[in-house]
Every structure is written in structure tokens, then in C-alpha cells.
Scaffold this active site. Structure first.
Site: not given
Ligand code: 2RA
Length: 353
Positions: A129, A258
Site C-alpha cells: 500500500c 497513507h
Molecule cells: C503497512 N504497508 O502500512 C504496510 C501494510 N501492507 O504496515
């Protein structure tokens, strides 16, 4: 005919978002089979407005399945995606198990969707991600200006660590809520949280009233798994094997979405106006870039939606051919379930074409 889909990991954080996405998107599927560990078998979940009983993971559960999505830990995918393939399914895997395998395409449909057809192992991988958050936007710019260098700092949400990450964040919020004396002395918040919740956490330090500059597991040279994924996966998706990449991945007290501060250098001269026009033309990107009027990307303003939100576009003052920008993407949607669903739909079209 409409193909049969299996959703493996249907009860997890990403699996739950997946069921919502499958219910919202154009329905290209015949049967949808929900699969999880034996512990969750027998649960009834809703997808496309219907009750579906969760089945336990077994080789037989893949019989008759055309496409199997996996939203499970790496070791489960490593073992079971090949089983699904051996039973006749194409596996679309959202773990890290196959992402660096040269015989497994790593696909973002808006950037390199055509590669989904070239899958010698019958497996297509979905990127991490953190990488995915910026791929649509960078892919749109790379097409014209050719990306050569990428420096990234991430601001990753708690749900990147799944439901235990979300639970930990809210449990920590409950501990500090109303205690305004916390946060003034080094260690005071950590002690209050450990006293109430214990030290066992998905994160290496408490998240509430904090930022944690370690996301993922520790690897060689002091890099984390997340930082190395940003480097390796960006190169593979964009098809730039020698792309120079440096990333620092940070966990922040955000539930979902994110964010990335991106410093991107291109082979050709690029202006903010040109970049904005290219990003506005990219169908999966939304530009929010009018700071004077309070318009900029935030995780809170992005969560729950499909587009990658881009803003704070600036021409780097001291670096030629370089743009600085801020990108937000829902890590459970485009960062995981949505992109997996889009890849699976590319495969589904092969059945209906
Ligand atoms: C996280 N990118 O944010 C990782 C999850 N796949 O921990």
C-alpha cells in the site's frame, strides 16, 4: 460466462473492505466464494447484498474457482496461492510473497495493466500500500517526463498493520483521553500506555501523541521492509530498473490512509502547471492544490474514497527537473482491496470477452 471468484482472507481488515468494494463495483462475477481460516469458517458475511457463509481454506475450496484473491499474511499466500493455481484459478495476491518474483507481474491497472496477462505462474501480485499510494500519480508523470529519482517520506496509518493496528491506536487514545498532563515529559505517555495496555503492540513504540520512524521489519543496512518495498516495487511497476529511490517510512496516529511527501526528479524539464494538467487528466488521481483557499490533501479528507489525492505541487527550488508533492491514498482501498479488485476484473474480462 461470468467467472467464479474466491476471496481468501474475507474476514480481515482488507477482506472486509473488499466485500464492500465488490458490492459497489460493476458486478462481473458469477459465484463469489468467501474463504478464511478454519477459525472463521461458518461465519455469515454480506457481499452484493447477499448472505454468504465463510468456508475454511482447503484445496477443494478452489475447485471451480476462476480467480482467487488473497488478502492474507505472506506465509499463507506462499503456501496457498500455488494451490489455487493448481486447481485452475488465477491468483491475485496482496501479500509480499511473490512481488519480487520476475515471473509474477506486479500490477497497478492504470500504470501497467497490460502486464496482468503475462503470468507464467498463474499469479499476479498486488503492490504494497505504501508504494501504491503514489503509483498512479507518478505513472502519469513518468509517461511524459521520465522519472529518474525518487525521495519519499511516508506517513502511514495504523490500519496498515491490520485490525490489531487499528485496535491498538484506539486503545491508546482511550488511555490518554482527558489526561492533558501527558506528553510533556519523555516517557510519560509510554509509561501510561504500557501500564494500562502492556507492551505487546503491532508498533515498535506507542502511536498516540507520537510519530514512529520505523514501519515494517528491520532489514540489512538499517532499512525497513517498507522502505525496501518502496524502492523495489516502484522500479518494477514503473519499469525503471535503475530508478534511484530513497525512502523513510513513518507510522503516524491516523486510522486509515497513507500519505507520502514525494520529491521526484525527471529526465525532462517539468513545470508545476504541466504536472498539474497531467495529474488532472489521470482518471484515478484527484488534484487538490489550492493552499490559499485551504485546498490540500489530508488523510482525513481522502479516507473511504477511490482516487489518489495529490497536492502541494511545487517546483523544487534547488533541484532541476524536480517536483515536490504530497499524496494521500486510502491504504485499504487503492492501497489494497480496490487495486486487487481491479486486477481481478482485468482477468474476469478474459472470461467474458
Ligand atoms: C503497512 N504497508 O502500512 C504496510 C501494510 N501492507 O504496515
Amino acid at each position: 460466462r461470468k467467472p467464479t471468484l474466491a476471496v481468501v482472507g474475507a474476514t480481515g481488515a482488507v477482506g472486509s473492505v473488499m466485500l464492500g468494494i465488490l458490492s459497489e463495483r460493476e458486478d462481473v462475477w458469477g459465484e463469489i466464494r468467501l474463504v478464511a481460516s478454519a477459525r472463521s469458517a461458518g461465519k455469515v458475511l454480506q457481499v452484493r447484498g447477499e448472505d454468504v457463509v465463510v468456508q475454511a481454506l482447503s484445496p477443494e475450496v478452489f475447485d471451480g474457482v476462476d480467480v482467487a484473491m488473497f488478502d492474507v499474511p505472506d506465509e499463507v499466500s506462499a503456501e496457498w496461492a500455488p494451490v489455487a493455481v493448481s486447481r485452475g484459478a488465477v491468483a491475485v495476491d496482496n501479500s509480499a510473497a511473490f512481488r519480487s518474483d520476475p515471473e509474477v507481474p506486479l500490477v497497478v491497472p492504470e500504470v501497467n495493466g497490460a502486464q496482468a496477462r503475462d503470468r507464467p505462474k498463474g499469479i499476479i501480485a498486488n503492490p504494497n500500500c505504501t508504494t501504491l499510494t503514489m503509483m498512479d500519480a507518478l505513472g502519469a508523470l513518468h509517461d511524459t517526463w521520465q522519472l529518474t529519482e525518487l525521495v519519499v517520506a511516508s506517513y502511514q496509518a495504523a490500519s496498515g498493520a491490520g485490525q490489531p493496528g487499528v485496535d491498538r491506536l484506539y486503545d491508546e487514545i482511550e488511555v490518554v483521553a482527558g489526561q492533558r498532563e501527558l506528553g510533556q515529559t519523555s516517557g510519560d505517555t509510554a509509561a501510561a500506555i504500557e501500564g494500562k495496555l502492556g507492551a505487546d503492540s503491532p508498533f515498535p513504540a506507542h502511536l498516540v501523541l507520537n510519530v514512529v520512524p520505523v514501519a515494517g521489519s528491520l532489514k540489512d543496512g538499517g532499512w525497513t521492509s517498507e522502505e525496501l518495498k518502496v524502492r523495489n516495487e516502484s522500479r518494477k511497476i514503473l519499469g525503471i530498473p535503475d530508478l534511484k529511490v530513497s525512502a523513510t517510512c513513518v507510522r503516524v496516529p491516523v486510522q486509515t490512509t497513507h500519505s507520502l511527501a514525494v520529491h521526484a526528479t525527471f529526465a525532462k524539464e517539468i513545470t508545476v502547471e504541466e504536472a498539474r494538467a497531467a495529474l488532472e487528466a489521470a482518471p484515478s488521481v484527484e488534484v487538490r492544490d489550492d493552499v490559499a483557499n485551504g485546498v490540500f490533501p489530508t488523510p482525513a479528507g481522502t479516507v473511504g474514497g477511490d482516487p489518489t489525492v495529490v497536492g502541494r505541487l511545487r517546483q523544487a527550488l534547488d533541484f532541476p527537473n524536480t517536483l515536490d508533492l504530497f499524496v494521500c491514498g486510502d491504504n485499504l482501498r487503492k492501497g489494497a482491496a480496490l487495486n486487487t479488485a481491479q486486477i481481478a476484473e482485468l482477468v474476469a474480462r478474459e472470461f467474458t470477452a
